[in-house]
Design a protein around this motif. Sequence first.
Motif, short mmCIF file in Angstrom:
data_model
loop_
_atom_site.label_atom_id
_atom_site.label_comp_id
_atom_site.label_asym_id
_atom_site.label_seq_id
_atom_site.Cartn_x
_atom_site.Cartn_y
_atom_site.Cartn_z
N LEU A 221 -10.39 1.36 -3.90
CA LEU A 221 -8.96 1.14 -4.06
C LEU A 221 -8.45 0.06 -3.08
O LEU A 221 -7.70 -0.84 -3.47
N ALA A 222 -8.89 0.16 -1.84
CA ALA A 222 -8.46 -0.83 -0.84
C ALA A 222 -8.89 -2.24 -1.28
O ALA A 222 -8.11 -3.20 -1.17
N PRO B 195 0.81 -1.23 0.00
CA PRO B 195 0.00 0.00 0.00
C PRO B 195 0.84 1.27 0.00
O PRO B 195 0.44 2.27 -0.61
N VAL B 196 1.99 1.24 0.65
CA VAL B 196 2.80 2.46 0.68
C VAL B 196 3.22 2.82 -0.74
O VAL B 196 3.16 3.98 -1.16
N GLU B 197 3.61 1.80 -1.49
CA GLU B 197 4.01 2.02 -2.88
C GLU B 197 2.81 2.50 -3.72
O GLU B 197 2.90 3.50 -4.42
N ILE B 198 1.69 1.81 -3.58
CA ILE B 198 0.54 2.12 -4.44
C ILE B 198 -0.08 3.47 -4.10
O ILE B 198 -0.27 4.32 -4.96
N THR C 45 -4.72 -0.41 5.18
CA THR C 45 -4.59 -1.49 4.20
C THR C 45 -3.47 -2.46 4.61
O THR C 45 -3.59 -3.67 4.40
N VAL C 46 -2.41 -1.92 5.20
CA VAL C 46 -1.33 -2.78 5.69
C VAL C 46 -1.91 -3.83 6.66
O VAL C 46 -1.67 -5.04 6.53
N HIS C 47 -2.69 -3.35 7.61
CA HIS C 47 -3.23 -4.28 8.61
C HIS C 47 -4.22 -5.27 7.98
O HIS C 47 -4.26 -6.44 8.36
#
Length: 394
Positions: A349-350, A142-145, A239-241
Amino acid sequence: MTNSIAAIPLSDADIFSEEVMSDPYPVFRELRDAGPIVYLSRHDAFAVARYQEARHVLGDWKSFSSADIALNKQFNEYVGEGIIRADPPIHDALRGVLSAKLAPRAVRELAPDISRRAEKIVDTVIEQGSFDAVKGFAQRFPVEIVGDLIGLPQHGREHLLGLIDANFNCFGPANDRTFASFPKLQHLAEYVMLNTTRDELAEDSLGRAVYDAVDAGKIPASAAPWLVMTYVTAGMDTTVHALAHTIWLMAEHPDQWDALRADPALIPQAFREVLRFESPVQVFGRTARVDWEVEDFTVPAGSRLAVLFGSGNRDERKWTDADRFDVQRSNIDHLGFGYGLHGCAGQALAALEGEAILRALVARVSRIDAGPPVRHFNNVLRGLESLPTRLTVG
Ligand code: HEM
């Protein structure tokens, strides 16, 4: 008949303690069973723990304001007029700026690129054999996207997750975790001021669209960096979690993984089930603007409410066998993305991200072994700190 406030059930549970957060579900059940509204004496807030009442509060912004969305006074006074705590009409002007670009149809255009990125990251972890599903997987995607979508410069991105985590803590009650996080807000503000200016953001990005809205007179210039930042903060750790829990739940329930492999059409539903079962956002505050009559009780106007998304999503009044993780469950109306006016602006998006990861895994991985997980503690977010994982290809 209307009872006084004294008749509202009381609980002295500290739902923000590590003890409860390690496994909040028994306490959530006690709160739901105690009544449709329960006064949390330690936090001076009324818990809305049942599904139906949570949805009611989230769906009625006129009666339940987001202005004081944090459960502590200091943060509510500190933060400016961000989208998440704005009521209409300011809310709608801020949301209008990006919502078209995050609408399902617009987001669908991103699908091929996100799928490619998902396949690449799955290839990488398969090659590694064993990896940490949090730091080596869920945190990267998610950080990248979201970073690329918003158009953030590469430099400085590595500090973002820690700062955003602190930002979410500050929405909690006046506890040690909140106060320890306050100093990091200054770093987050510095990041925003340095990296989300018009010149720093990539051309044609979502971030630039915010500045176009300033030029068009739709929002004030002072709101621009913070609006960009809201999308950054809202779209990464959450989103990471969710992705780390996806791995953990699929490892814990191999029968559900097999079911998904047998019928990949279940993937959207399966990702929703992750969000229902382990909701990344557990709680946000609201303030009652009017007396709220709920069953026999009256919650007085001015009261602070703690809406427990994660509890509503496990409410046995709503869900059959609520504590069963079931990828075939009908779950379109889960509360993992909230509901109503402030319902998640980035949910398409998520979902695209989660589904792309599941699709890439389903195509190649026959078995996921993971654990033991180390839990991450945050006042608002439910997530993992680390999760040793091994994938079997087949
Ligand atoms: C699995 C990942 C995600 C989860 C579980 C999640 C959850 C939520 C929840 C529960 C809310 C409602 C807050 C409230 O009622 O006060 C919310 C709002 C919001 N989310 Fe998400 N979110 C996720 C991903 C994203 C992404 C990827 C973005 C954008 C890039 C995003 C942007 C937003 C914004 C801007 C709001 C505020 C909307 C408003 O106040 O009108 N979220 N999210």
